[in-house]
Design a protein around this motif. Structure first.
Motif, PDB file in Angstrom:
ATOM      1  N   ARG A 251       1.052  -1.213   0.107  1.00 56.29           N
ATOM      2  CA  ARG A 251      -0.250   0.004  -0.019  1.00 56.29           C
ATOM      3  C   ARG A 251       0.861   1.285  -0.141  1.00 56.29           C
ATOM      4  N   SER A 252       1.937   1.202   0.764  1.00 58.71           N
ATOM      5  CA  SER A 252       2.743   2.509   0.987  1.00 58.71           C
ATOM      6  C   SER A 252       3.517   2.805  -0.439  1.00 58.71           C
ATOM      7  N   LEU A 253       3.913   1.550  -0.867  1.00 63.11           N
ATOM      8  CA  LEU A 253       4.861   1.578  -2.038  1.00 63.11           C
ATOM      9  C   LEU A 253       3.944   2.189  -3.315  1.00 63.11           C
ATOM     10  N   PHE A 254       2.567   1.679  -3.437  1.00 64.83           N
ATOM     11  CA  PHE A 254       1.736   2.293  -4.290  1.00 64.83           C
ATOM     12  C   PHE A 254       1.485   3.686  -4.245  1.00 64.83           C
ATOM     13  N   SER A 255       1.475   4.136  -3.104  1.00 67.65           N
ATOM     14  CA  SER A 255       1.173   5.748  -2.810  1.00 67.65           C
ATOM     15  C   SER A 255       2.040   6.316  -3.470  1.00 67.65           C
ATOM     16  N   HIS A 256       3.521   6.046  -3.612  1.00 63.42           N
ATOM     17  CA  HIS A 256       4.592   6.798  -4.408  1.00 63.42           C
ATOM     18  C   HIS A 256       4.309   6.740  -5.482  1.00 63.42           C
ATOM     19  N   LEU A 257       3.365   6.016  -6.265  1.00 58.81           N
ATOM     20  CA  LEU A 257       3.231   5.801  -7.708  1.00 58.81           C
ATOM     21  C   LEU A 257       2.114   6.506  -8.254  1.00 58.81           C
ATOM     22  N   VAL A 258       1.385   7.234  -7.333  1.00 61.22           N
ATOM     23  CA  VAL A 258       0.160   7.871  -7.508  1.00 61.22           C
ATOM     24  C   VAL A 258       0.220   9.606  -7.970  1.00 61.22           C
ATOM     25  N   PRO A 259      -0.167   9.651  -9.212  1.00 59.14           N
ATOM     26  CA  PRO A 259       0.030  11.338  -9.502  1.00 59.14           C
ATOM     27  C   PRO A 259      -0.713  12.175  -8.601  1.00 59.14           C
TER      28      PRO A 259
ATOM     29  N   LEU B 217       7.301  -7.823  -9.987  1.00 57.89           N
ATOM     30  CA  LEU B 217       7.650  -6.688  -9.083  1.00 57.89           C
ATOM     31  C   LEU B 217       9.284  -6.386  -9.320  1.00 57.89           C
ATOM     32  N   ALA B 218      10.106  -7.471  -9.401  1.00 55.87           N
ATOM     33  CA  ALA B 218      11.473  -7.225  -9.431  1.00 55.87           C
ATOM     34  C   ALA B 218      11.677  -6.325 -10.712  1.00 55.87           C
ATOM     35  N   ARG B 219      11.074  -6.364 -11.567  1.00 51.72           N
ATOM     36  CA  ARG B 219      11.205  -5.828 -12.901  1.00 51.72           C
ATOM     37  C   ARG B 219      10.812  -4.332 -13.118  1.00 51.72           C
ATOM     38  N   VAL B 220       9.940  -3.825 -12.011  1.00 46.86           N
ATOM     39  CA  VAL B 220       9.693  -2.362 -12.067  1.00 46.86           C
ATOM     40  C   VAL B 220      10.776  -1.575 -11.453  1.00 46.86           C
ATOM     41  N   PRO B 221      11.083  -0.744 -11.951  1.00 49.52           N
ATOM     42  CA  PRO B 221      12.204   0.350 -11.515  1.00 49.52           C
ATOM     43  C   PRO B 221      11.412   1.522 -10.704  1.00 49.52           C
ATOM     44  N   VAL B 222      11.407   1.033  -9.289  1.00 53.25           N
ATOM     45  CA  VAL B 222      10.655   1.896  -8.420  1.00 53.25           C
ATOM     46  C   VAL B 222      10.901   3.262  -8.344  1.00 53.25           C
ATOM     47  N   ARG B 223      12.178   3.590  -8.459  1.00 50.29           N
ATOM     48  CA  ARG B 223      12.568   4.917  -8.005  1.00 50.29           C
ATOM     49  C   ARG B 223      12.280   5.655  -9.395  1.00 50.29           C
ATOM     50  N   ARG B 224      12.520   5.212 -10.517  1.00 50.42           N
ATOM     51  CA  ARG B 224      11.907   5.742 -11.900  1.00 50.42           C
ATOM     52  C   ARG B 224      10.420   5.951 -11.756  1.00 50.42           C
ATOM     53  N   ALA B 225       9.813   5.099 -11.337  1.00 54.73           N
ATOM     54  CA  ALA B 225       8.366   5.080 -11.277  1.00 54.73           C
ATOM     55  C   ALA B 225       7.914   6.008 -10.560  1.00 54.73           C
ATOM     56  N   VAL B 226       8.370   6.576  -9.242  1.00 56.92           N
ATOM     57  CA  VAL B 226       8.133   7.679  -8.574  1.00 56.92           C
ATOM     58  C   VAL B 226       8.157   9.019  -9.055  1.00 56.92           C
ATOM     59  N   ALA B 227       9.384   8.962  -9.917  1.00 58.44           N
ATOM     60  CA  ALA B 227       9.589  10.300 -10.449  1.00 58.44           C
ATOM     61  C   ALA B 227       8.790  10.446 -11.619  1.00 58.44           C
ATOM     62  N   ASP B 228       8.506   9.591 -12.365  1.00 57.76           N
ATOM     63  CA  ASP B 228       7.571   9.347 -13.434  1.00 57.76           C
ATOM     64  C   ASP B 228       6.221   9.927 -12.930  1.00 57.76           C
ATOM     65  N   ALA B 229       5.771   9.516 -12.038  1.00 56.28           N
ATOM     66  CA  ALA B 229       4.590   9.761 -11.350  1.00 56.28           C
ATOM     67  C   ALA B 229       4.581  11.407 -10.894  1.00 56.28           C
ATOM     68  N   GLY B 230       5.534  11.951 -10.767  1.00 53.61           N
ATOM     69  CA  GLY B 230       5.664  13.448 -10.452  1.00 53.61           C
ATOM     70  C   GLY B 230       5.864  13.528  -8.810  1.00 53.61           C
ATOM     71  N   ASN B 231       6.307  12.599  -8.224  1.00 50.04           N
ATOM     72  CA  ASN B 231       6.509  12.796  -6.676  1.00 50.04           C
ATOM     73  C   ASN B 231       7.926  12.918  -6.476  1.00 50.04           C
ATOM     74  N   PRO B 232       8.204  13.251  -5.447  1.00 51.90           N
ATOM     75  CA  PRO B 232       9.663  13.181  -5.026  1.00 51.90           C
ATOM     76  C   PRO B 232      10.193  11.659  -4.500  1.00 51.90           C
ATOM     77  N   VAL B 233      11.294  11.634  -5.054  1.00 53.60           N
ATOM     78  CA  VAL B 233      11.873   9.930  -4.781  1.00 53.60           C
ATOM     79  C   VAL B 233      12.267  10.037  -3.501  1.00 53.60           C
ATOM     80  N   PRO B 234      11.849   9.122  -2.428  1.00 55.63           N
ATOM     81  CA  PRO B 234      12.461   8.885  -1.184  1.00 55.63           C
ATOM     82  C   PRO B 234      13.972   8.506  -1.210  1.00 55.63           C
ATOM     83  N   GLU B 235      14.719   8.798  -0.257  1.00 53.64           N
ATOM     84  CA  GLU B 235      16.253   8.213  -0.049  1.00 53.64           C
ATOM     85  C   GLU B 235      16.334   6.620  -0.118  1.00 53.64           C
ATOM     86  N   ARG B 236      15.258   6.002   0.272  1.00 52.15           N
ATOM     87  CA  ARG B 236      15.331   4.551   0.072  1.00 52.15           C
ATOM     88  C   ARG B 236      13.901   4.142   0.101  1.00 52.15           C
ATOM     89  N   ILE B 237      13.705   3.305  -1.132  1.00 47.66           N
ATOM     90  CA  ILE B 237      12.424   2.826  -1.374  1.00 47.66           C
ATOM     91  C   ILE B 237      12.611   1.436  -1.899  1.00 47.66           C
TER      92      ILE B 237
END
Length: 448
Positions: free
Chosen positions: A366-374, A428-448
């Motif tokens: 749930r928290s991981l998805f919240s970073h990916l929401v515009p 899930l392993a194939r999802v580049p999470v940090r890039r996904a967060v940035a692409d959604a327009g959200n700040p990228v956490p230091e660790r995710i």
């Protein structure tokens, strides 16, 4: 010289955020009792017995003139509630994002569900239609309310806090579920001592979950606040809104990729939850008291599991922690395949393993998805997330049932669910999470 403490705007904002977070936790505390005591333990067997008392000589009831086996009525009612939720959630999500007034919608859904659950006290004799209607209303309302509740997470917690906040919410829910389940089990097992029939004890347990839900829902409704939505898009209705949401997600393909991975492994999680008692009773020959005790153990350990995996996420990142939990799920299923029949101790060991990974894997997802929401589309996107959580979890039970039908072995059926965790891990392993967060327009956490 004055000793008054000077409060800065930042300190006031932090205090307000903490107040909202504490209120947010209490909605999990309020509604999780419904999931545990009503859906998992009491309602299925009781509604089935009510339907059986209304059945004809061949064991059929006839809602709206349609012949239905009494033993299937509960399952069909749950399925219909999912369909209702699927139709309603996109509507409510769009309205919440367009108006920015999520709290009134959350309150309406919560109290509709709580009232329907409390009304289950009237479920006696042969009133199976009343029971089915109340179940459909309560279950659909819970799904809608959880969608709105989850959509608050990006607004009340900055990126670096979301894993911890989400995990605490799940922990609150499991703690409440365990607490009320203990009280309910005492009432149910000792109903004669209280001068109650077994039916009356069950009806009190069902109604008490609704009263608990309604009472504690007051806390988040007082503490959460609405925010003006930056989204000015016009709302559309019905399935058009769901289609519009999916089309919008295509502009964020990495968000969609995460949702697909979640849909797969969460289907496995939900199937294990719903079929573990069937496996324990039919394949392992365990009694009802053992199965209920195992459910209680899962509830208690899920509290510590949610908090523990939340701490691991702060150190290793939520994606790695979720991937680790999927490995643990695979090991648990493999161990379950080899469990000896008639050995409750080993079944409790298996339940302990499920409890330790259950809350954490769901909370961190749930928290991981919240970073990916515009920004501005929280309710709309979380309606799709909630559909993945509740509305799409049918492949697992289908695979479980087909495997048993073809092999006649519940052991083969339970091990077949490994496919969901392996495929979910790969996706899930194939999802580049940090890039996904940035692409959604959200700040990228230091660790995710």
């Amino acid at each position: 010289m004055s000793t008054d403490t000077v409060r800065t705007p930042a300190a006031d904002d932090a205090a307000g955020r903490r107040r909202e977070q504490h209120g947010w936790y209490f909605y999990d505390w309020a509604c999780s009792v419904y999931s545990t005591s009503v859906l998992t333990v009491f309602l299925g067997p009781y509604l089935t017995s009510v339907a059986e008392s209304a059945a004809d000589a061949e064991g059929f009831v006839h809602p709206l003139g349609i012949p239905v086996r009494a033993g299937s009525f509960f399952a069909y009612s749950v399925s219909l509630s999912v369909i209702v939720a699927v139709l309603v959630m996109p509507l409510v999500g769009a309205a919440a994002d367009r108006t920015g007034r999520k709290k009134p919608l959350l309150g309406a859904a919560a109290y509709l569900g709580a009232a329907a659950t409390a009304g289950m006290f009237l479920l006696d004799g042969d009133r199976y239609l009343l029971g089915g209607a109340l179940l459909i209303i309560a279950n659909a309302a819970q799904s809608v309310a959880m969608m709105l509740y989850n959509s608050y997470l990006p607004q009340i917690a900055p990126p670096e806090e979301r894993d911890a906040v989400s995990s605490r919410g799940w922990a609150f829910g499991y703690a409440a579920g365990a607490l009320v389940l203990v009280v309910n089990l005492v009432l149910y097992l000792a109903h004669d001592s209280f001068g109650l029939s077994e039916s009356m004890a069950v009806r009190i347990c069902l109604a008490s979950a609704g009263l608990w839900w309604g009472a504690f829902a007051l806390i988040p409704l007082r503490r959460l606040r609405d925010r003006r939505s930056p989204s000015r898009e016009s709302a559309v209705t019905g399935w058009r809104q769901l289609v519009a949401t999916v089309r919008d997600m295509r502009r964020h393909p990495l968000t969609l990729s995460f949702l697909l991975a979640y849909l797969v492994y969460n289907d496995g999680i939900q199937t294990v939850i719903t079929q573990a008692s069937v496996y324990g009773s039919k394949e392992l020959g365990l009694g009802q008291s053992t199965l209920i005790g195992a459910v209680l153990l899962v509830q208690v350990l899920a509290v510590f599991g949610a908090l523990g995996l939340g701490r691991l996420a702060r150190r290793y990142g939520s994606k790695r922690t979720v991937l680790g939990s999927l490995i643990a799920w695979t090991v648990i299923l493999a161990a379950g395949y080899f469990l000896p029949a008639g050995a409750p101790v080993w079944f409790f060991v298996l339940a302990a393993g499920i409890g330790l990974v259950l809350g954490g894997s769901q909370a961190l997802s749930r928290s991981l998805f919240s970073h990916l929401v515009p920004p501005g589309k929280e309710a709309e996107y979380f309606s799709a997330y909630e559909l993945s959580d509740r509305g799409m979890s049918w492949l697992g039970p289908l695979l479980f049932g087909l495997t048993y039908q073809l092999t006649g072995s519940y052991r083969d059926a339970i091990i077949s669910l490994v496919a969901f965790f392996v495929l979910g891990f790969v996706l899930l392993a194939r999802v580049p999470v940090r890039r996904a967060v940035a692409d959604a327009g959200n700040p990228v956490p230091e660790r995710i």
